[in-house]
Design a protein around this motif. Structure first.
Motif, PDB file in Angstrom:
ATOM      1  N   VAL A 151      11.831-109.322  32.803  1.00 31.84           N
ATOM      2  CA  VAL A 151      12.752-109.449  33.613  1.00 31.84           C
ATOM      3  C   VAL A 151      13.287-109.268  34.852  1.00 31.84           C
ATOM      4  O   VAL A 151      12.641-109.348  35.811  1.00 31.84           O
ATOM      5  CB  VAL A 151      13.075-107.745  33.448  1.00 31.84           C
ATOM      6  CG1 VAL A 151      14.119-107.032  33.883  1.00 31.84           C
ATOM      7  CG2 VAL A 151      13.127-106.953  32.189  1.00 31.84           C
ATOM      8  N   THR A 152      14.275-110.018  35.004  1.00 33.33           N
ATOM      9  CA  THR A 152      15.012-110.598  35.898  1.00 33.33           C
ATOM     10  C   THR A 152      15.419-110.086  37.428  1.00 33.33           C
ATOM     11  O   THR A 152      15.590-110.258  38.756  1.00 33.33           O
ATOM     12  CB  THR A 152      15.395-112.168  36.076  1.00 33.33           C
ATOM     13  OG1 THR A 152      17.322-112.133  35.622  1.00 33.33           O
ATOM     14  CG2 THR A 152      14.626-113.316  34.544  1.00 33.33           C
ATOM     15  N   ASP A 153      16.002-108.599  36.985  1.00 34.44           N
ATOM     16  CA  ASP A 153      16.913-107.776  37.859  1.00 34.44           C
ATOM     17  C   ASP A 153      15.986-106.634  38.168  1.00 34.44           C
ATOM     18  O   ASP A 153      16.256-105.820  36.998  1.00 34.44           O
ATOM     19  CB  ASP A 153      18.559-107.680  37.191  1.00 34.44           C
ATOM     20  CG  ASP A 153      19.958-106.851  38.023  1.00 34.44           C
ATOM     21  OD1 ASP A 153      19.234-106.994  38.536  1.00 34.44           O
ATOM     22  OD2 ASP A 153      20.617-107.917  37.036  1.00 34.44           O
ATOM     23  N   PRO A 154      16.519-106.549  39.127  1.00 36.09           N
ATOM     24  CA  PRO A 154      15.872-105.028  39.767  1.00 36.09           C
ATOM     25  C   PRO A 154      17.054-103.842  39.137  1.00 36.09           C
ATOM     26  O   PRO A 154      16.558-102.752  39.221  1.00 36.09           O
ATOM     27  CB  PRO A 154      15.200-104.890  41.100  1.00 36.09           C
ATOM     28  CG  PRO A 154      16.508-105.811  41.406  1.00 36.09           C
ATOM     29  CD  PRO A 154      16.559-107.595  40.146  1.00 36.09           C
ATOM     30  N   ARG A 155      17.495-104.150  38.946  1.00 39.03           N
ATOM     31  CA  ARG A 155      18.714-103.600  38.977  1.00 39.03           C
ATOM     32  C   ARG A 155      19.375-103.132  36.393  1.00 39.03           C
ATOM     33  O   ARG A 155      20.052-102.004  36.437  1.00 39.03           O
ATOM     34  CB  ARG A 155      20.863-103.397  39.202  1.00 39.03           C
ATOM     35  CG  ARG A 155      21.016-103.609  40.993  1.00 39.03           C
ATOM     36  CD  ARG A 155      21.835-104.381  40.859  1.00 39.03           C
ATOM     37  NE  ARG A 155      21.819-105.217  40.386  1.00 39.03           N
ATOM     38  CZ  ARG A 155      22.246-106.500  41.045  1.00 39.03           C
ATOM     39  NH1 ARG A 155      23.743-106.097  41.629  1.00 39.03           N
ATOM     40  NH2 ARG A 155      22.535-108.078  40.222  1.00 39.03           N
ATOM     41  N   ASP A 156      18.086-103.848  36.061  1.00 39.18           N
ATOM     42  CA  ASP A 156      18.310-103.478  34.622  1.00 39.18           C
ATOM     43  C   ASP A 156      17.625-102.274  34.641  1.00 39.18           C
ATOM     44  O   ASP A 156      16.941-102.108  34.862  1.00 39.18           O
ATOM     45  CB  ASP A 156      17.346-104.626  34.469  1.00 39.18           C
ATOM     46  CG  ASP A 156      17.593-104.447  32.428  1.00 39.18           C
ATOM     47  OD1 ASP A 156      17.561-103.413  31.516  1.00 39.18           O
ATOM     48  OD2 ASP A 156      17.092-105.377  32.305  1.00 39.18           O
ATOM     49  N   PRO A 157      18.320-101.407  33.497  1.00 40.42           N
ATOM     50  CA  PRO A 157      18.596 -99.509  32.895  1.00 40.42           C
ATOM     51  C   PRO A 157      17.445 -99.694  32.245  1.00 40.42           C
ATOM     52  O   PRO A 157      16.940 -98.226  32.385  1.00 40.42           O
ATOM     53  CB  PRO A 157      20.100 -99.962  32.483  1.00 40.42           C
ATOM     54  CG  PRO A 157      20.262-101.178  31.701  1.00 40.42           C
ATOM     55  CD  PRO A 157      20.008-101.610  32.924  1.00 40.42           C
ATOM     56  N   ARG A 158      16.569-101.058  31.439  1.00 34.99           N
ATOM     57  CA  ARG A 158      15.388-100.167  30.921  1.00 34.99           C
ATOM     58  C   ARG A 158      14.657-100.587  32.131  1.00 34.99           C
ATOM     59  O   ARG A 158      13.588 -99.629  32.003  1.00 34.99           O
ATOM     60  CB  ARG A 158      15.048-102.283  30.210  1.00 34.99           C
ATOM     61  CG  ARG A 158      15.938-101.789  28.780  1.00 34.99           C
ATOM     62  CD  ARG A 158      15.754-103.382  28.654  1.00 34.99           C
ATOM     63  NE  ARG A 158      15.611-104.614  29.079  1.00 34.99           N
ATOM     64  CZ  ARG A 158      15.880-105.339  28.945  1.00 34.99           C
ATOM     65  NH1 ARG A 158      14.961-105.835  28.099  1.00 34.99           N
ATOM     66  NH2 ARG A 158      16.008-107.352  29.686  1.00 34.99           N
ATOM     67  N   LEU A 159      14.408-100.589  33.588  1.00 37.84           N
ATOM     68  CA  LEU A 159      13.638-100.740  34.572  1.00 37.84           C
ATOM     69  C   LEU A 159      13.728 -99.215  35.045  1.00 37.84           C
ATOM     70  O   LEU A 159      12.784 -98.845  35.916  1.00 37.84           O
ATOM     71  CB  LEU A 159      13.852-101.195  35.008  1.00 37.84           C
ATOM     72  CG  LEU A 159      13.147-103.017  34.668  1.00 37.84           C
ATOM     73  CD1 LEU A 159      13.216-104.062  35.846  1.00 37.84           C
ATOM     74  CD2 LEU A 159      11.750-103.021  33.566  1.00 37.84           C
TER      75      LEU A 159
END
Length: 281
Positions: free
Chosen positions: A6-14
């Motif tokens: 995952v490359t985006d800290p805003r990814d909802p999976r995180l």
């Protein structure tokens, strides 16, 4: 489970890992989703060994290979992120490089935790997560059977408590009281002697008080930082005990140091006494 980069800290999976230092946010998020966080590979492994079910794992790229065996055995998403993404997500440098989000389990009833317990530590309104974690680590390491928490005591499964305890909160049975005013009554109903740890001339040395009834199941009360135990709990105790001090203008220890010493004495003196052998004719 195959790792997911995952490359985006805003990814909802995180979403489970957002703002780990924001206490207010974390309390509401973790309560809503019934989760807790484990930080570092040792703590993650201990949570898994204790039977907690993971929701997901978050690893930095440098920790991927070190936790390969865990990744291969986990039936949950494993997210791999860069150091920069991890920091933007959690709010600090994740130097341990590994986080795990785990499902909480329902806490047992007080009576279930006390069943068969001979040494019990009872925490009244200790609100510092670091102190709670340190007390659990000492209690678990020294062999205390169970811990009880007052209603306002800090959460042992909060990330900081888990980290400081090095996962001891996973292995030591504990329960939270529903009734602060009458909560100590159940201890007596089950035959436990109740001792309040508090400095002062009216308190007896803890080793002497415990030695007066060796082998008797005992509960030890520990109070909040600064103010100590409430007057209500002090009055309900069977006796007040202290750790003798050598002087040098030091009248007491902080609660974590006092807990470690007191737990050692508690376990040593509450163990069942062996019957003496008859003397030889």
């Amino acid at each position: 489970m195959e790792a997911i980069e995952v490359t985006d800290p805003r990814d909802p999976r995180l979403g489970d890992y957002v703002g780990l230092r924001d206490v207010t946010l974390r309390k509401s998020l973790e309560a809503e989703h019934g989760l807790f966080m484990a930080e570092g590979d040792k703590v993650i492994r201990r949570a898994l060994r204790a039977g907690f079910a993971p929701r997901s794992l978050l690893l930095t790229e440098r920790r991927r290979d070190a936790l390969r065996d865990v990744v291969d055995g986990v039936d949950a998403p494993v997210y791999i992120v860069s150091e920069e993404v991890a920091q933007g997500l959690v709010g600090f440098h994740l130097h341990r490089g590994a986080l795990g989000s785990f499902h909480r389990r329902p806490l047992p009833a007080v009576g279930d935790v006390l069943r068969g317990a001979r040494s019990v530590v009872v925490l009244e309104d200790i609100v510092d997560h670091t102190n709670v974690g340190a007390i659990f680590r000492s209690a678990a390491g020294l062999g205390v059977d169970a811990v009880l928490l007052s209603p306002r005591c800090a959460d042992p499964l909060y990330r900081r408590s888990v980290k400081v305890s090095m996962g001891s909160v996973f292995t030591l049975p504990y329960a939270r009281m529903d009734d602060w005013r009458q909560g100590l009554g159940e201890l007596r109903d089950r035959g436990l002697r109740v001792l309040a740890l508090t400095p002062g001339e009216d308190s007896a040395p803890i080793d002497r008080e415990l030695a007066a009834e060796p082998g008797r199941p005992t509960a030890l009360l520990l109070g909040t930082e600064g103010d100590g135990l409430s007057s209500r709990w002090l009055d309900q105790a069977d006796a007040r005990v202290r750790i003798p001090m050598a002087g040098r203008d030091v009248d007491s220890f902080n609660v974590t140091a006092a807990a470690a010493i007191a737990c050692y004495e508690l376990v040593r003196c509450s163990a069942p006494t062996e019957p003496s052998l008859p003397s030889a004719p």
